[in-house]
Structures are given as C-alpha cells and as structure tokens.
Scaffold this motif. Sequence first.
Motif, PDB file in Angstrom:
ATOM      1  N   GLU A  20       1.086   8.700  15.524  1.00  0.00           N
ATOM      2  CA  GLU A  20       0.030   9.428  14.854  1.00  0.00           C
ATOM      3  C   GLU A  20       0.461  10.612  14.247  1.00  0.00           C
ATOM      4  OE1 GLU A  20      -3.287   8.303  18.581  1.00  0.00           O
ATOM      5  OE2 GLU A  20      -2.128  10.080  18.736  1.00  0.00           O
ATOM      6  N   LYS A  21       1.622  11.222  14.490  1.00  0.00           N
ATOM      7  CA  LYS A  21       2.210  12.526  14.015  1.00  0.00           C
ATOM      8  C   LYS A  21       2.427  12.060  12.711  1.00  0.00           C
ATOM      9  CE  LYS A  21       5.572  16.036  14.361  1.00  0.00           C
ATOM     10  NZ  LYS A  21       6.466  16.631  15.305  1.00  0.00           N
TER      11      LYS A  21
ATOM     12  N   ARG B  71       6.936   0.059   6.417  1.00  0.00           N
ATOM     13  CA  ARG B  71       6.390  -0.575   5.156  1.00  0.00           C
ATOM     14  C   ARG B  71       5.662   0.418   4.158  1.00  0.00           C
ATOM     15  NH1 ARG B  71       5.189  -5.001   8.758  1.00  0.00           N
ATOM     16  NH2 ARG B  71       2.863  -4.420   8.846  1.00  0.00           N
ATOM     17  N   VAL B  72       4.622   1.376   4.850  1.00  0.00           N
ATOM     18  CA  VAL B  72       3.979   2.042   4.125  1.00  0.00           C
ATOM     19  C   VAL B  72       4.848   3.198   3.472  1.00  0.00           C
ATOM     20  CG1 VAL B  72       2.313   4.118   4.223  1.00  0.00           C
ATOM     21  CG2 VAL B  72       1.744   1.755   5.316  1.00  0.00           C
ATOM     22  N   SER B  73       5.845   3.674   4.193  1.00  0.00           N
ATOM     23  CA  SER B  73       6.853   4.757   3.715  1.00  0.00           C
ATOM     24  C   SER B  73       7.574   4.301   2.558  1.00  0.00           C
ATOM     25  CB  SER B  73       7.713   5.450   5.021  1.00  0.00           C
ATOM     26  OG  SER B  73       8.549   4.321   5.517  1.00  0.00           O
ATOM     27  N   ASP B  74       8.083   2.918   2.885  1.00  0.00           N
ATOM     28  CA  ASP B  74       8.786   2.350   1.637  1.00  0.00           C
ATOM     29  C   ASP B  74       7.972   2.307   0.329  1.00  0.00           C
ATOM     30  OD1 ASP B  74      10.881   1.722   3.380  1.00  0.00           O
ATOM     31  OD2 ASP B  74      10.430  -0.292   3.658  1.00  0.00           O
ATOM     32  N   LYS B  75       6.667   1.996   0.648  1.00  0.00           N
ATOM     33  CA  LYS B  75       5.914   1.971  -0.893  1.00  0.00           C
ATOM     34  C   LYS B  75       5.648   3.445  -1.431  1.00  0.00           C
ATOM     35  CE  LYS B  75       2.966  -2.045  -0.001  1.00  0.00           C
ATOM     36  NZ  LYS B  75       1.410  -2.494   0.095  1.00  0.00           N
ATOM     37  N   MET B  76       5.530   4.462  -0.354  1.00  0.00           N
ATOM     38  CA  MET B  76       5.297   5.819  -0.607  1.00  0.00           C
ATOM     39  C   MET B  76       6.540   6.096  -1.515  1.00  0.00           C
ATOM     40  SD  MET B  76       3.429   7.425   2.946  1.00  0.00           S
ATOM     41  CE  MET B  76       3.981   9.131   2.197  1.00  0.00           C
TER      42      MET B  76
ATOM     43  N   CYS C   4       2.110  11.353   6.649  1.00  0.00           N
ATOM     44  CA  CYS C   4       1.894  10.440   5.449  1.00  0.00           C
ATOM     45  C   CYS C   4       0.762  10.476   4.635  1.00  0.00           C
ATOM     46  CB  CYS C   4       2.089   8.737   5.979  1.00  0.00           C
ATOM     47  SG  CYS C   4       3.670   8.517   6.509  1.00  0.00           S
ATOM     48  N   LEU C   5      -0.462  10.574   5.499  1.00  0.00           N
ATOM     49  CA  LEU C   5      -1.857  11.080   4.927  1.00  0.00           C
ATOM     50  C   LEU C   5      -1.813  12.109   3.962  1.00  0.00           C
ATOM     51  CD1 LEU C   5      -4.202   9.819   7.720  1.00  0.00           C
ATOM     52  CD2 LEU C   5      -4.192   8.980   5.352  1.00  0.00           C
TER      53      LEU C   5
END
Length: 694
Positions: A403-404, A34-39, A409-410
């Motif tokens: 974690e990787k 979900r986060v990568s889709d937003k990114m 992403c961070l």
Amino acid sequence: MVTPATVHSHRRARNGFELSKSKDAKLAIEQLVRVSDKMEKMVVPGALDRTLAIQKRLSKFETRISLVGQVKAGKTALANAMIGQPGLLPSDINPWTSVITSLHMNTAQPAGKSAVFQFFNKDEWSEMTTMGGRLGELAARTNFEDEAEEMREQVRELQGRAKQRLGVNFKLLLGNTHSFGEFDHGLVKRYVCLGDDDETGSGSNGRFADLTKSADLYFDNPQFPLPVVIRDTPGVNDPFLVREAVTLNNLAETDICVICLSAHQALSTVDIGLINIIMGLQHEQIILFVNRIDELEDPHRQINEIDSYIRRTLETQKLPQDIPIVFGSAKWGQAEISGDFDTLSDQSRTAYQSLQDARAIEHNVPRISGAASAAEADLSGITHLMQVIDAKSANDVSWPFIEKLRDECLDLVNQSTLLLRDAVKNQDAADAAMSASDLSARIARIISKLNDDYDALTKSSLRMTTYAMSDVYRSFILNGKRDLEKLVDKGEGLKQWSPETETLRRDLISAYNNFSNKCTAQLSEIMQETADSIAGLYADVLGNESGLFPVVGPTFSRPKTPVFLMKTMTIDLSTGWLGRMFSKQRKKATYVANFEKLATEEMAATIQDLQQDYIKEFATQTRVQLQEFMDEHIKTLRNLALPSDAPEVTQMRQSFGLEKEVTQRIAVLDEIRDTLNNVKRHDCDISHLKVTAK
C-alpha cells in the motif's frame, strides 16, 4: 550439495501447507513490478529517480522471521521443518559457539554464492575480553569485576582453543568472509557448531565456529510465494554477552518473532524474561510455538493443560492475551517431511500414535493406520504455525509495504499526468490563476507551518517520553528501596533478592510504545494537513482543474524497535549477585544507596540512548522524507506556474516528445492509475488461527 538453482524443498504431499495469503500479496507485488516498469518509460524525467527507487525496493522485499528461545528448545530443528529440509542445520550446537544462521529463500544471492560466513573482526574479537566491550561496561558499573573476570577467562579459553586449532590462519580469518557456491550439512557444521577437536585433532566438525559472527544460506524454495528469511538464533539463556549485540540487531530487523518454548517447561522464568524483552517488538509480531510435545506422556491431555497454564501466566504477567499459541513437535515435522518415522524414538512414536488416536476420537473420524494419514492431521503443528505466519506476514508486513508503494506510484503518476497535460495544452494556465510570486509565497507559508508543527512535535515527544521513562524508573527505585529495607529490617538473607526488573522493562517498553504510537499518529496528521494544503495549491494554480487528484503524503514507518530496552541491564546482570555485594556491607543505608546508585545510572544510560539513538534519529529520518516530498511537489508546481514562453517550458516540452506521443503517454498513465487503484488488500482474518491446535 545445495546450489542456488536447487529446488530446496522435499515433497510435502503428506503435510503440505499452502501460504494462500502470501500468494495474494505476491500477485499484488508482481502487479506493482509491472506497473513500475511501465512508469519508468511514461513518467516525466523528474519522476524517474523515484520510480527507479521504487523498483529497487520491490526487488529487495522480504519477510524476516526470527526463531528465539532457550537452549535446547528445538529452534534449529524447527527451522529445518519450516523450510522442508530435515537435518540441514545441525541441532547439537553449543550455545557458547552458536551463531545467528539466516536462511534466505527466494532472495537474490550475493554474487551467485549460496553460503556466506562472516567472521568477527579484530576489534570485536578483542572486545570480548577487554573493558571496552559490553561485559567490561557492565562490570565497571556494577563493581562485579571478580565475576566478570571469570567470564573473561572462559572467553580467553575459547579464544585459545580457536588459535591453537587454526594456527597461522587465525589472524587471517578475522574480519574476513568465506563464500561458497554450494553447501551441505557438513559444511554448515564447520562454521556454526561446537569447535571441539575431533579424534584426529583437526577440529573439522566446528573448525571455524568460534570466529563466526553470522552464517547466511541462500536457496530457492517454491513452498514460499514471496522472499523469506528465517533466522535461527542462539539460546537466550546463554550466560555470555559477547553475541548480544548481534542478536539484538537481528531482532531490531525482525518482522515476525517465533518464541520457541519447551513443552516440559513452558513459560519458565527465563521464558517470561524473554517475552518481556521481546515485547519491545509489537505484540502483533509475536507467536508462541510450544515444541517437543513428542516427549509428553499424554500429548492430547497435556496440551490443554499447558495451554491453560500459559494463558494464565500471560494474564498474571500482564502480557497480551491475543498472542497466538501453537503446539507441535519439530522432530515430528521433520519425520513427516522425510516420511521416515523410524528415526524417532519409541517414546516419540508412541506419543504420535496416542495423539493421532485421540484426535480421531475427538473429531469422530475413523483412524487410518499409517504415517501419511496421521500427518494430514498436522500433528507436528508445522502447518498450523506456517498458516499463522502466513496471515501475519500478509496483514502486517506485505500489505503495508504494498500500500505504501502503491500510494507513492499514484503520486508520481498524478504529478507526471499534470505536467504532460499542461504541455499538450500549450497555454499558460498559471497566468489566469496564480503568479509565480504568489505561488512562492504560498509555498513558503506551507513549509513554514510544516516546520513549526514538526519541531513542536519533536520537542514535545522528547520531553514527554523522557518524563514518562523517568517516572517509570523513579517508581521502580522507590519500590525496590522499600522492599530492600523491609528485608533488612527482618534480618532475612539477600542472596536471592532481586528487584522487579521484568516489570521495569515492561513499563519502559510500554512508555516507548506510547511515544511511538502517538508520535506516528500526530506525524500522519501533520503530513495529511500539508498534503491537503498542496492539493489546494494545485487547484488554485490549475484553476478549472481543481480536484484532479488528491495529494498523498509519504507513509512513515514507526520508530525503530527499542533494542536499547532489550539489552542486558546492569540490574539484570546483578540479579543473584546483589546478595554477594550486600553481604559485604553492614548498614541498611549502604544497601539502599548501592541499589539506588545502580538503578539511577541505568536510568541515565537508558534515557540517553532514547534521546540520541531513537527520538532524534527518528526525527532526522522523517524530516528527510518530508523534505523530499515537498521538493518534488514544489518542483511540479513551479513548472506549472511558468509562463508558456519560458525557455524552461520549451525545454521541458521538448523532453516529453511530440503532442501525439504525449497524449499516448497520458493515456497509459491513466491506465496505470486505474490499475493502482485496484491494488487492494484482502483482509487476512487470523482469529481462527489464534486458538491452540487441538
């Protein structure tokens, strides 16, 4: 028939296991998706490619589990029990014609196909009987051409039967693939089972098996929270080498390796040899499953005895003591799943009842008759095995992967936030902090130091590992020569003599793992120092925004699994044949010289493989990762250092959108950062699972 949409799992109300650790990891992976889709919609254009790459890696994630062991150890029946499909894979496979069968659960099917069978190509088929293959290579180096020719003749007989059975289709099949939208037991049997002709002469039971290189079956199984691939491999005591490369390539790509032992002969010489070979993997990846306890007269008592024996043997062989050991019966597991215990033999049912009664007494609980209550105690060991796999998968596979990607992403979010904030300010922050020329000079110094440190690490790793492995071989050769000379002096027969190849392999793997651990740790230190330097550079470029975020360097995978140490050595192949060769000689010096020549050639080949295919390849791959990391941050830093009226800045700001839109994107990225910082593992303690199921 099984189709991709089929829910391929029997009801497990009787012995249902819950993969709770994997469920936690699944939630984290879903959050990253979900986060990568937003990114994808919020990061700056320069970070889009890496964001899409992260999405692709998330979609391809899977845990790879291999079942290995001797012929008739029950690997195939175990695979059926693990996936909840009694009898799906035929368990009467001849080791000479068996293939690696991969069960893909909850993964994407290729073009919607649920069964894919790959055949050997023409070159692979020819190499089985020519000097160009592995067999020919070993024969040439050991001077055992007569024995090698016997093996070739058996291969030729197999190939002849295959040609006769398939007729004109034979040549058309080589190098091709057969794919199906659905499959069943009968179809699988045609491609992976013994290719003997049936009464009709059609050979339909195993029509294509001799040519099959690999079998891949795809289906949905809600029992497994995350995508999993379980691979059933040929028996390791198959005396033939033609499928060795396929098997070793599989092990190189394995996350968890379940070594299937037979309760009747747990940790035989072949098993010990297998474990020493498999120790090329990290021992955290290994589980021992002692199968066929249904064939023991008194399972409750004998399990304890076998457990003690295995642990003593592991200690004697200087193998890790913390390898989990699980006892069970794949046959019982299949009966528990189907609820049909009538398929078991009288002896098996008696053993089942005996173990049920013993455990009821041990735990001081009343015995309730009936298969359902007995299964709840996990007599088959399948639930216990899956719990151990679940914990290992979460600890050592899923969470490191999570974690990787979280850190990557961070890093992307932080870089995008910097550029967006700089665009909103519409000022030349770099004018007050650092000039473009000073920035370039600082970057050049960071890159130069990184390259120097990395080159030094590569050279030292290559040198130290080469020396360490050479020392291992020299010690092996000296000890072998000494033992051989003593036997010759005593006039004892040499037919049963063999050098300590298991010790050699174990020591070589230890030396390789030492290189792997040290190299990875030192590489991480170099990367952290570089990341800190870049973070300091950001602080200097941005002036009052120092400490905005820490720069996170890439996480490096360990050097690849050393399959070059797992493959059959010439010294392995010569075991039992050395006596025949030596019997043709009469002088002690000749005996010793032949052995030394054999071992020295093996040493040269091993070290060459290490240098070319492992250390140098690892260096190349990690250098590419470092370069990509540096390129991304250099681009961001240079964009920040550009004058506010530079055309590139104007174009970049235009690509970001209006100020209000940019501010909204920053707010969303801040939320994404908070979400990513909350993606943390729940430690999976498996200490309570390492004990034997009692």
